[in-house]
Enzyme design. Sequence first.
Site, mmCIF file in Angstrom:
data_model
loop_
_atom_site.group_PDB
_atom_site.id
_atom_site.type_symbol
_atom_site.label_atom_id
_atom_site.label_comp_id
_atom_site.label_asym_id
_atom_site.label_seq_id
_atom_site.Cartn_x
_atom_site.Cartn_y
_atom_site.Cartn_z
ATOM 1 N N ASP A 1 -28.227 -9.384 -173.478
ATOM 2 C CA ASP A 1 -26.792 -9.598 -173.649
ATOM 3 C C ASP A 1 -26.480 -11.080 -173.484
ATOM 4 O OD1 ASP A 1 -23.789 -9.128 -173.326
ATOM 5 O OD2 ASP A 1 -24.530 -7.069 -173.383
ATOM 6 N N ASP B 1 -33.500 -16.749 -169.852
ATOM 7 C CA ASP B 1 -32.456 -17.214 -170.750
ATOM 8 C C ASP B 1 -33.106 -17.723 -172.028
ATOM 9 O OD1 ASP B 1 -30.451 -18.567 -172.111
ATOM 10 O OD2 ASP B 1 -29.514 -19.328 -170.282
ATOM 11 N N ASP C 1 -32.743 -18.886 -165.849
ATOM 12 C CA ASP C 1 -31.446 -18.551 -165.268
ATOM 13 C C ASP C 1 -30.571 -17.876 -166.323
ATOM 14 O OD1 ASP C 1 -29.124 -18.320 -163.851
ATOM 15 O OD2 ASP C 1 -28.603 -20.460 -163.931
ATOM 16 N N HIS D 1 -19.393 -9.880 -170.478
ATOM 17 C CA HIS D 1 -19.922 -8.696 -171.163
ATOM 18 C C HIS D 1 -21.230 -8.190 -170.560
ATOM 19 C CE1 HIS D 1 -21.573 -6.239 -174.496
ATOM 20 N NE2 HIS D 1 -20.290 -5.951 -174.689
ATOM 21 N N SER E 1 -20.213 -0.675 -176.649
ATOM 22 C CA SER E 1 -21.032 -1.345 -175.634
ATOM 23 C C SER E 1 -21.123 -0.468 -174.392
ATOM 24 C CB SER E 1 -20.398 -2.682 -175.239
ATOM 25 O OG SER E 1 -20.595 -3.653 -176.208
#
Length: 445
Positions: free
Chosen positions: A62, A81, A88, A100, A257
């Site tokens: 996400d 990431d 992070d 989200h 979602s």
Amino acid sequence: MALKRTVHALSAMALGGALILAAAPAASADQTRRDQWALDALQAESAWKISKGNGVTVAVIDGGVNAKHVDLENNVLNGKDFVDGDDDPSPESSEDKPTHGTQMAALIAGHGHGAGAADGVMGLAPEAKILPIRADLAGFADEIRYAVDNGASVVNISMDIRDQYSDRGGSSEDLDAISYALKHDVLIVAGTGNDGKRRVGFPAMAPGVLAVGGVDQSGSIWQDSNYGPEVLLTAPATRIVSAGWPGNNLQIGDGTSDSTAFVSAAAALLRSKFPDLTAGQVANRLVKTAVLPESAKGISLPDEKYGYGEIRPLAALTENIPAGSKYGPLAAPGSESPSAAASTGTSDSDSAAEKENADQKQMLFFVVLGVVALVVIGLIVLLIVKLSRRNKNKNGGPGGPAAYPPYDQQAFPPQQNPYQQPAQPQQNPYQQQPTPPHSQWPPQQ
């Protein structure tokens, strides 16, 4: 040249649909739980007596996860990431929807806080762990492989790739990564989208992915839930309370979602309870126990909007469901059509039934074969006994020559000739007989 892609979070805000999205201060425990109507609809309290998702890792691909949120602390693992290329995966405040990923993580594995965890957001699988993965805009291939290689057994993708030149999306690398996950027994759950159109987004439309639509509080299909032949399940998608960001705020929103996160959490409950089931067999349990609202009863399944119906985690945990085939209702890797398993009836529901029917036929064959063998053996034994008795009668019993003709004289006595002495016993050409007495002829008067 690679197609330019955009990643959309499957929330009403991201896609411009109707939305109730409000950052809220910490609410009272009673109000927060009342607002989490989806937990009651999914019978969470009863399901938690059987499984809370302990030992299961759910990857959340996400926009990043706020691991410091009070309702998620200690349930979020170190992730990656893929946007900034570091370790992070926290959300960026400059993004369109930085909350989200945190919302999805909380719906899956939120554990609340305060005395007895009475405050805050509870997820459907509160003892599961979240592997946060911040997604690159180029696709999900690297993210999916990272999730598989780092211990996730369920992958939640509440996002949608939209190609600049194609509505279908999904590169060959993305498709290969999905096959890689399924071959490594990892279940990928993705939302269909929030346009209310007959178009299932990517990766939900891809072979091997469990595509999820959304329903409202009545169980009826949410008006903005995208649909198509790829849909397998639905879950709550409206007025969903979850964790926000920054700080410890709560958020309320609509979208597939949220329904995707609930299905991922239900899968985590099952993977904890039934660790030997494959990803497809977990999906099979969810499909076999799904339910339709009264307004949709009698429709042909799978339906393009409902799939097989809304998930029932408690039933999936407790009902006696045959394990079924390896891939269950999911299209196997390499399938040409992503909806082949569901639409052609060649997936778990039918394959399992066919296999069970074949096993029953095989069992019946062996039973009949055994009975026939016993009858044949019995006939052989009976024939041997009869032949043995007949031989004894022929030989006059044990230890002596035959004293009578080969037929039964008591049953058929010989006719007497008044002019002839009684006939002598038949001679055995292979045995010497005593000399018969001299007979006179003609007979004396």
